[in-house]
Structure formats: structure tokens, C-alpha cells
Design a protein around this motif. Structure first.
Motif, short mmCIF file in Angstrom:
data_model
loop_
_atom_site.label_atom_id
_atom_site.label_comp_id
_atom_site.label_asym_id
_atom_site.label_seq_id
_atom_site.Cartn_x
_atom_site.Cartn_y
_atom_site.Cartn_z
N PHE A 166 0.79 -1.22 0.00
CA PHE A 166 0.00 0.00 0.00
C PHE A 166 0.83 1.29 0.00
CE2 PHE A 166 -2.87 -3.15 1.89
CZ PHE A 166 -3.96 -2.99 1.05
N ALA A 167 2.12 1.20 -0.27
CA ALA A 167 2.95 2.41 -0.28
C ALA A 167 2.44 3.40 -1.32
CB ALA A 167 4.40 2.06 -0.57
N PRO A 168 2.57 4.72 -1.06
CA PRO A 168 2.16 5.70 -2.06
C PRO A 168 2.83 5.41 -3.40
CG PRO A 168 2.73 6.78 0.00
CD PRO A 168 3.11 5.33 0.15
N GLY A 169 2.05 5.54 -4.48
CA GLY A 169 2.57 5.18 -5.80
C GLY A 169 2.67 3.69 -5.97
N GLY A 170 1.88 2.95 -5.18
CA GLY A 170 1.94 1.50 -5.22
C GLY A 170 1.62 0.89 -6.57
N ARG A 171 1.04 1.69 -7.49
CA ARG A 171 0.79 1.17 -8.83
C ARG A 171 2.10 0.89 -9.55
NH1 ARG A 171 -4.49 1.39 -10.11
NH2 ARG A 171 -5.83 2.77 -8.89
N ASP A 172 3.21 1.49 -9.05
CA ASP A 172 4.53 1.10 -9.53
C ASP A 172 4.88 -0.20 -8.82
OD1 ASP A 172 4.69 3.40 -11.03
OD2 ASP A 172 5.62 4.53 -9.40
N LEU A 173 4.57 -1.29 -9.49
CA LEU A 173 4.61 -2.62 -8.90
C LEU A 173 5.91 -2.88 -8.15
CD1 LEU A 173 2.97 -5.34 -8.90
CD2 LEU A 173 4.39 -6.00 -10.84
N ALA A 174 5.78 -3.25 -6.88
CA ALA A 174 6.94 -3.62 -6.06
C ALA A 174 7.13 -5.13 -6.12
CB ALA A 174 6.73 -3.17 -4.62
N VAL A 175 8.37 -5.56 -6.20
CA VAL A 175 8.69 -6.98 -6.30
C VAL A 175 9.53 -7.39 -5.10
CG1 VAL A 175 9.89 -8.76 -7.65
CG2 VAL A 175 8.60 -6.95 -8.82
N THR A 176 9.15 -8.50 -4.47
CA THR A 176 9.96 -9.10 -3.41
C THR A 176 10.45 -10.45 -3.89
OG1 THR A 176 8.64 -8.02 -1.69
CG2 THR A 176 10.04 -9.86 -1.02
N ILE A 177 11.75 -10.70 -3.74
CA ILE A 177 12.33 -11.97 -4.15
C ILE A 177 12.81 -12.70 -2.90
CG2 ILE A 177 14.07 -13.09 -5.58
CD1 ILE A 177 14.09 -10.61 -7.34
N HIS A 178 12.35 -13.92 -2.71
CA HIS A 178 12.65 -14.71 -1.52
C HIS A 178 13.62 -15.84 -1.85
CE1 HIS A 178 8.89 -13.34 0.70
NE2 HIS A 178 8.59 -13.02 -0.54
N SER A 179 14.42 -16.22 -0.87
CA SER A 179 15.14 -17.49 -0.91
C SER A 179 14.71 -18.29 0.32
CB SER A 179 16.66 -17.28 -0.91
OG SER A 179 17.10 -16.75 0.34
N PHE A 180 14.67 -19.61 0.19
CA PHE A 180 14.19 -20.43 1.31
C PHE A 180 14.70 -21.85 1.20
CE2 PHE A 180 11.18 -21.29 -2.06
CZ PHE A 180 10.80 -22.61 -1.88
N SER A 181 14.57 -22.58 2.29
CA SER A 181 14.92 -23.99 2.37
C SER A 181 13.65 -24.83 2.32
CB SER A 181 15.68 -24.28 3.66
OG SER A 181 15.70 -25.68 3.93
N TYR A 182 13.65 -25.84 1.44
CA TYR A 182 12.50 -26.75 1.37
C TYR A 182 12.34 -27.54 2.66
CZ TYR A 182 11.10 -26.01 -3.45
OH TYR A 182 10.59 -25.46 -4.61
N LYS A 183 13.41 -27.65 3.45
CA LYS A 183 13.29 -28.36 4.73
C LYS A 183 12.29 -27.68 5.66
CE LYS A 183 18.07 -30.10 4.77
NZ LYS A 183 19.38 -30.05 5.48
N ARG A 184 12.15 -26.36 5.54
CA ARG A 184 11.24 -25.58 6.38
C ARG A 184 9.93 -25.24 5.68
NH1 ARG A 184 13.28 -20.41 8.54
NH2 ARG A 184 11.32 -20.56 9.67
N GLY A 185 9.76 -25.76 4.48
CA GLY A 185 8.51 -25.53 3.77
C GLY A 185 8.52 -24.26 2.96
N LEU A 186 7.47 -24.11 2.13
CA LEU A 186 7.36 -22.95 1.26
C LEU A 186 7.11 -21.68 2.07
CD1 LEU A 186 5.05 -24.41 -1.53
CD2 LEU A 186 7.50 -23.99 -1.69
N PRO A 187 7.66 -20.57 1.63
CA PRO A 187 7.34 -19.29 2.29
C PRO A 187 5.89 -18.92 2.01
CG PRO A 187 8.64 -18.90 0.32
CD PRO A 187 8.61 -20.38 0.51
N ARG A 188 5.30 -18.13 2.88
CA ARG A 188 3.91 -17.74 2.72
C ARG A 188 3.81 -16.48 1.87
NH1 ARG A 188 1.27 -20.71 6.72
NH2 ARG A 188 2.67 -21.51 8.32
#
Length: 298
Positions: A166-188
Motif C-alpha cells: 500500500f505504499a504511495p505510488g503503489g501502482r509502480d509494482l513492487a517486487v519481493t524476491i525470496h530465498s528459502f529452504s525446502y526443509k522448512r517448507g514454502l514461504p507464505r
């Protein structure tokens, strides 16, 4: 549908209105505070019968966030669903219903840590209160525009999640890139997931094992795999083709996750490499390395 002759529903730009709801302990107050910091006028636990009068009121010229949950005096599942339907139908509002969720055991642990009585079972066990509230809120969750599972998020991470959406100017799509371990399951709360366990694993190189995918020797090792370049180029092309489409749909946030065995080397390398490529395109990008952050917090 509002009467088009009503001056309060003129053909001006739709006014942003966010409704935050969800079970007690899922982080509603944190989410509301995050939006307030972004310039939203915050109103928490207004009686449901007064919501329509509020949005009709003269002087509503700022983005607004409403916090509503079962502690409202006149709360019922049907009443809140009616409020959501009413706000959704209004052409003068840019309305978003946000449901904050968490696993029952997480909600219970949070109440145990604070030693608070559960509002749905003040004289009984917190377990019973959590169950009652989740039962009440199940139908509301289905009607939400955005669902944020806070089970794995601390206060700061939840605030960051809300700000990205919901940041101002949120129509400028924000991207988050995750790294994770399958041992702990998929990130939410991720939109697209790639399994990179097929790439050569630096863990089996003694000199590289103590390092992670933020370090150049590990990145060089992973990128030297003959399968890396073709895979990465395809992921980058797919991402570049999807982002404009999601932006056109009005989506404010898109998340991509890379997973490997330990969440230390290959997934981190891919996340860093993709983030660098998208940043060079001028894309707003943030990175979340779940396992690395988990180690730092210990």
C-alpha cells in the motif's frame, strides 16, 4: 449503488479505503499503524452500523484505513460481510479488504506470551477463544481481496509487507524476491516459486560451505553450472513478461521465491541475481533471505 445525484458520490477520483480484519493476535494493530505511517487516516473498531455514515461524511479527503474485528460491539459475521459488500459496490471508493491470518498454534503462542485473556473466551481457555474466533471469521476470509499470513512474520516484517502493498505510488509494482529452504517448507504469501535444487550444490565444497549465496565465490560456483544460464534467462524473460501484466491489473506487489535444500547457497544466488537484473531494468525490488535472516536473529 450510490445515487449519482448525491454530491458525496461525484465523479471524482475514487478514494482509497482499506479495511483490516482478522483474528485477534494476527497483527491488525501493526498493519493499521503501518498504513497510518503512510498517510492513511486510521479508525479502529468503529461500530459497524456507523461505517456507511463515516464514508459519506464531508471532509473525507484522505486515504482511510478501518480496523474491524469481533471485538466490535455490534459485530457478527453477517454484519461484517454486509459492510464489505456495501463498500465494494461503491464506485466512489477504491476499496480493499485485507484479512490478516495466522496458524492457530501461532495465535495461541502469541496470547501465551502476552498473558492476555482472549476476547472470545475471557473466562475460559485461550484455545477455545482462538477456535471460536477462527470459526466466526472463516467466511470473511473468503471475501477478502488480500490475505496476509503473519505466522512467520515479526512486527517489522509485517509492517514491511503492508508498506510494499500500500505504499504511495503503489501502482509502480513492487517486487519481493525470496530465498528459502525446502526443509522448512514454502514461504507464505508468494506468487511464483522455483525449485533450484537441480543446480550444483556449493555445500559439498568444503571451502564454500561456510559461505552463502551473497558471497562471490558461491555465486561463481552456482553460475558455472551449465544449466544455470538457460534456466535463469527463462526465469528473467518470464518475470519481465508478467510484471507489466500484473501492473496493468492494478496489482501493487508481486513476489517470487527460489528454494533449495538448505536455503543458503543456490536459492540465495538466484534471488540475488534476479534482483540485480530487475533493478537494472529500473524495477523496485526487495530481497528476503528467510534462512539467512533466521540465523542472524538467533
Amino acid at each position: 449503488m450510490p445515487d449519482s445525484d448525491d454530491p458525496s458520490h461525484s465523479a471524482t477520483a475514487a478514494k482509497p479505503l482499506v479495511l483490516i480484519t482478522g483474528p485477534s493476535g494476527a497483527g491488525r494493530t501493526t498493519a493499521i499503524n503501518a498504513l497510518e505511517d503512510l498517510g492513511f487516516e486510521a479508525i479502529d473498531n468503529l461500530p459497524l452500523r456507523l461505517v456507511e455514515a463515516l464514508v459519506d461524511s464531508v471532509g473525507y479527503d484522505r486515504p482511510m484505513v478501518l480496523g474491524l474485528d469481533p471485538r466490535n460491539r455490534d459485530f457478527s459475521t453477517a454484519a461484517l460481510l454486509d459492510v464489505i459488500a456495501m463498500l465494494t459496490a461503491r464506485a466512489d471508493l477504491e476499496f480493499t479488504a485485507v484479512y490478516l491470518d495466522a496458524e492457530p498454534e501461532v495465535l495461541l503462542r502469541r496470547y501465551s506470551e502476552t498473558r492476555r485473556r482472549h476476547p472470545m473466551a475471557p473466562a475460559e481457555s485461550p484455545e477455545l477463544g482462538v477456535k471460536r474466533e477462527l470459526d466466526l471469521m472463516r467466511a470473511i476470509r473468503e471475501e477478502a481481496d488480500v490475505v496476509i499470513d503473519t505466522s512467520d512474520l515479526n512486527v517489522h516484517q509485517l509492517k514491511a509487507e503492508v508498506e510494499r502493498i500500500f505504499a504511495p505510488g503503489g501502482r509502480d509494482l513492487a517486487v519481493t524476491i525470496h530465498s528459502f529452504s525446502y526443509k522448512r517448507g514454502l514461504p507464505r504469501n508468494v506468487d511464483m516459486v522455483f525449485d533450484v535444487r537441480f543446480l550444483a550444490n556449493p555445500y559439498w565444497e568444503p571451502a564454500l560451505r561456510p559461505h552463502n549465496g551473497q558471497d562471490k565465490p558461491v555465486q561463481d560456483y552456482v553460475r558455472a553450472d551449465a544449466r544455470f544460464a538457460d534456466f535463469f534467462d527463462r526465469v528473467l524473460d518470464l518475470t519481465r513478461s508478467l510484471l507489466p501484466a500484473y501492473r496493468a491489473e492494478g496489482k501493487s506487489h508481486f513476489s517470487i521465491a527460489f528454494g533449495c535444500t538448505g536455503g543458503q547457497h543456490r536459492s540465495v544466488t538466484l534471488a540475488e541475481t534476479l534482483a540485480e537484473a530487475l533493478a537494472e531494468d529500473g524495477q523496485q525490488v526487495s530481497i528476503r533471505h528467510r534462512e539467512l535472516q533466521s540465523q542472524q536473529q538467533k
